[in-house]
Design a protein around this motif. Structure first.
Motif, mmCIF file in Angstrom:
data_model
loop_
_atom_site.group_PDB
_atom_site.id
_atom_site.type_symbol
_atom_site.label_atom_id
_atom_site.label_comp_id
_atom_site.label_asym_id
_atom_site.label_seq_id
_atom_site.Cartn_x
_atom_site.Cartn_y
_atom_site.Cartn_z
ATOM 1 N N ALA A 131 0.676 -5.819 -10.237
ATOM 2 C CA ALA A 131 -0.642 -5.130 -10.730
ATOM 3 C C ALA A 131 -0.685 -3.863 -10.015
ATOM 4 N N LEU A 132 -0.946 -2.627 -10.518
ATOM 5 C CA LEU A 132 -1.220 -1.629 -9.946
ATOM 6 C C LEU A 132 -2.717 -1.287 -9.859
ATOM 7 N N ARG A 133 -3.097 -0.894 -8.464
ATOM 8 C CA ARG A 133 -4.508 -0.834 -8.315
ATOM 9 C C ARG A 133 -4.681 0.481 -7.667
ATOM 10 N N VAL A 134 -5.267 1.385 -8.499
ATOM 11 C CA VAL A 134 -5.552 2.802 -8.279
ATOM 12 C C VAL A 134 -6.878 3.030 -7.859
ATOM 13 N N HIS A 135 -7.099 3.675 -6.348
ATOM 14 C CA HIS A 135 -8.494 3.956 -5.832
ATOM 15 C C HIS A 135 -8.732 5.352 -5.900
ATOM 16 N N ASP A 136 -9.678 5.844 -6.707
ATOM 17 C CA ASP A 136 -10.231 7.023 -6.501
ATOM 18 C C ASP A 136 -10.941 7.489 -5.851
ATOM 19 N N GLY A 137 -11.367 8.991 -5.229
ATOM 20 C CA GLY A 137 -12.143 9.375 -4.353
ATOM 21 C C GLY A 137 -11.589 9.198 -2.792
ATOM 22 N N VAL A 138 -10.140 9.102 -3.083
ATOM 23 C CA VAL A 138 -9.769 8.994 -1.446
ATOM 24 C C VAL A 138 -9.047 10.434 -0.875
ATOM 25 N N VAL A 139 -8.418 11.123 -2.125
ATOM 26 C CA VAL A 139 -7.737 12.431 -1.322
ATOM 27 C C VAL A 139 -8.821 13.555 -1.649
ATOM 28 N N VAL A 165 0.932 -1.083 0.068
ATOM 29 C CA VAL A 165 0.003 -0.023 0.108
ATOM 30 C C VAL A 165 0.910 1.172 -0.114
ATOM 31 N N LEU A 166 0.620 2.161 -1.054
ATOM 32 C CA LEU A 166 1.890 3.112 -1.018
ATOM 33 C C LEU A 166 0.999 4.388 -0.676
ATOM 34 N N PHE A 167 1.482 4.923 0.577
ATOM 35 C CA PHE A 167 0.665 6.146 1.100
ATOM 36 C C PHE A 167 1.394 7.198 0.448
ATOM 37 N N THR A 168 0.506 8.297 -0.111
ATOM 38 C CA THR A 168 0.902 9.514 -0.601
ATOM 39 C C THR A 168 0.384 10.679 0.257
ATOM 40 N N SER A 169 -0.712 11.219 -0.389
ATOM 41 C CA SER A 169 -1.459 12.367 0.391
ATOM 42 C C SER A 169 -2.871 11.756 1.064
ATOM 43 N N ASP A 170 -2.639 10.670 1.748
ATOM 44 C CA ASP A 170 -3.581 9.931 2.385
ATOM 45 C C ASP A 170 -3.183 9.282 3.615
ATOM 46 N N ARG A 193 -3.523 8.201 6.792
ATOM 47 C CA ARG A 193 -4.617 7.739 7.663
ATOM 48 C C ARG A 193 -4.801 6.344 7.840
ATOM 49 N N LEU A 194 -5.476 5.890 8.750
ATOM 50 C CA LEU A 194 -6.186 4.507 8.777
ATOM 51 C C LEU A 194 -7.492 4.448 8.631
ATOM 52 N N HIS A 195 -8.047 5.593 8.960
ATOM 53 C CA HIS A 195 -9.595 5.381 8.815
ATOM 54 C C HIS A 195 -10.238 5.918 7.402
ATOM 55 N N ASP A 196 -11.252 5.146 6.966
ATOM 56 C CA ASP A 196 -11.680 5.378 5.642
ATOM 57 C C ASP A 196 -10.588 5.359 4.628
ATOM 58 N N HIS A 197 -9.874 4.362 4.550
ATOM 59 C CA HIS A 197 -8.631 4.262 3.579
ATOM 60 C C HIS A 197 -8.983 2.998 2.440
ATOM 61 N N PRO A 198 -9.299 3.423 1.477
ATOM 62 C CA PRO A 198 -10.018 2.260 0.572
ATOM 63 C C PRO A 198 -8.786 1.399 0.039
ATOM 64 N N PRO A 199 -7.517 2.022 -0.504
ATOM 65 C CA PRO A 199 -6.263 1.017 -0.756
ATOM 66 C C PRO A 199 -6.033 0.282 0.444
#
Length: 462
Positions: free
Chosen positions: A122-130, A6-11, A13-19
């Protein structure tokens, strides 16, 4: 045993973290990874205030992971190289990350996807996080983004959005994966003395206090400089220690004018992100150009220096700029009027002001900083691009008692009424004793200069 990164960038946190939730659902172990990006460091973007806040955020994220049986892995270098290296070391088959909007972030994502695919991963990109709503989720007919806020907001608030995810109870991390030492605020220099602390726990504490004590009265006080009745959540949204989805949902539950006004501001944040996602060049080029021939030369440089130092002679402008230097943060109304003063009263390129803000703002965000500056300069999405904010009218309206000015300009302590905003009314000897400068520009002359440069007619100064 399946492993995912799980690559953290501008997210952060642990709460509400879809990736993170997706990685835990797909694998037996995860590697929570943060890479100190050498390419971003080379640009000077990681200014001391953001570096200090980031250090707090990473420490809090690591602490939260350790409470759940894991830890944060920190590496430095090229993001793509480091992610691929960690994936190889741990045998990870997938990498999960949040989608982002800047041109750099989009290129980084493309590079990472190609590099992982070449190695069978594989890279899995999750939108609606930042953002609360992913860029491109709502669009006008036949266009890739909204260029005007009001129609965007109508469609934005009609969306139901996704549900808020709970923080995981356990985060199993491979024991043998190497990590660098976490950065620490105390090792940094050049940090603003009044910089607020960072981290998810601090963000959640501040959010709870805001929802309890500030939200209901926000609609009537949000622009009041003296009251300082804003949420101050912007640094936590920028670093992702708070989920914008969660903030929107929790703020909207109570209803009322305060909640509506606050959620509207969160929609502005999403609006700017969807503009930048569609037009990455807007971070450095006019979104809507007027072919301005911005002022240069010695006089412009001296006036810009006075603006940076909070010594323009217009107290409400100077107070805002001094707040920025002391706290690494500025009231939103102060941001608007200082930006208007630089770009329209002094007629200096918006990029000069945007760069100064990024040197100090803890919430310095490419989408919001650059596009708000363009809005103020009239080169962005403002439907009234030639409006000029008169600092005296702004002061009378948003700091009528002079509370904000006296808080940040000790030279004007004790002054009341109009005098605190117009200290040139003082006798010459008292002005000299206080040591506060006279105005660096005449407002009427500056207005005429701007109108001539833009080819506009005289209008009312708001």
């Amino acid at each position: 045993m399946q492993t995912a990164v799980v690559l953290f960038t501008s997210d952060l946190r642990l709460h509400d973290h879809p990736p993170l939730c997706a990685a835990l659902a797909a694998a037996d172990r995860v590697v929570p990874l943060f890479v100190r990006d050498e390419a971003i460091a080379a640009t000077g973007f990681p200014a001391p205030n953001r570096q200090a806040f980031l250090a707090d955020c990473l420490a809090a994220l690591d602490a939260g992971l350790r409470e759940r049986g894991g830890r944060l892995v920190v590496r430095s270098g090229d993001v793509v190289e480091q992610v691929c290296r960690v994936a190889t070391e741990t045998g990870a088959t997938e990498v999960h990350m949040a989608g982002d909007v800047s041109g750099y972030a989009q290129r980084r994502e493309e590079r990472l996807e190609r590099a992982l695919a070449a190695d069978g991963r594989a890279l899995r990109v999750h939108d609606g996080v930042v953002t609360a709503l992913a860029p491109g989720e709502v669009t006008p007919a036949s266009r890739d983004h909204f260029a005007v806020f009001t129609p965007y907001f109508r469609k934005w608030r009609a969306q139901h959005g996704r549900g808020v995810r709970s923080a995981p109870r356990r985060v199993p991390v491979p024991e043998d994966v190497r990590s660098e030492r976490l950065p620490a605020r105390r090792r940094l220099s050049g940090v603003s003395p009044g910089l607020a602390p960072g981290g998810e726990q601090e963000g959640r504490r501040r959010l709870a206090a805001w929802l309890r004590d500030g939200l209901a009265s926000y609609a009537g006080r949000q622009d009041d400089l003296g009251d300082d009745a804003t949420s101050r959540l912007s640094p936590h949204l920028h670093f992702g220690t708070l989920s914008p989805v969660e903030v929107v949902q929790r703020a909207g539950r109570g209803g009322g004018p305060g909640a509506e006004a606050f959620v509207r501001q969160l929609a502005w944040r999403d609006f700017h992100h969807q503009v930048l996602a569609a037009r990455p060049a807007a971070s450095r080029e006019d979104y809507r150009t007027h072919h301005d021939r911005w002022r240069h030369g010695r006089a412009a440089e001296e006036e810009t220096a006075a603006w940076r130092e909070g010594r323009t002679g217009y107290p409400v402008v100077d107070a805002a700029l001094r707040q920025l230097r002391h706290e690494g943060w500025m009231h939103n109304r102060g941001r608007l009027l200082t930006a208007s003063f630089l770009t329209k009263t002094l007629y200096v390129d918006w990029r000069v002001g945007a760069r100064h803000f990024l040197e100090l703002l803890v919430d310095g965000d490419i989408a919001n900083n650059q596009l708000n500056w363009q809005w103020a300069a009239g080169t962005g999405t403002d439907t009234r691009p030639n409006r000029v904010l008169n600092p005296l009218a702004q002061a009378a309206r948003y700091d009528p008692q002079g509370t904000y000015v006296r808080r940040w300009i000790p030279e004007l302590a004790g002054l009341e009424g109009r005098t605190v905003h117009e200290p040139w009314r003082l006798a010459a000897d008292e002005r000299a004793a206080r040591g506060y400068p006279g105005p660096i520009v005449d407002l009427a002359d500056a207005r005429t200069r701007f109108e001539h440069a833009r080819g506009t007619g005289r209008g009312r100064q708001p």
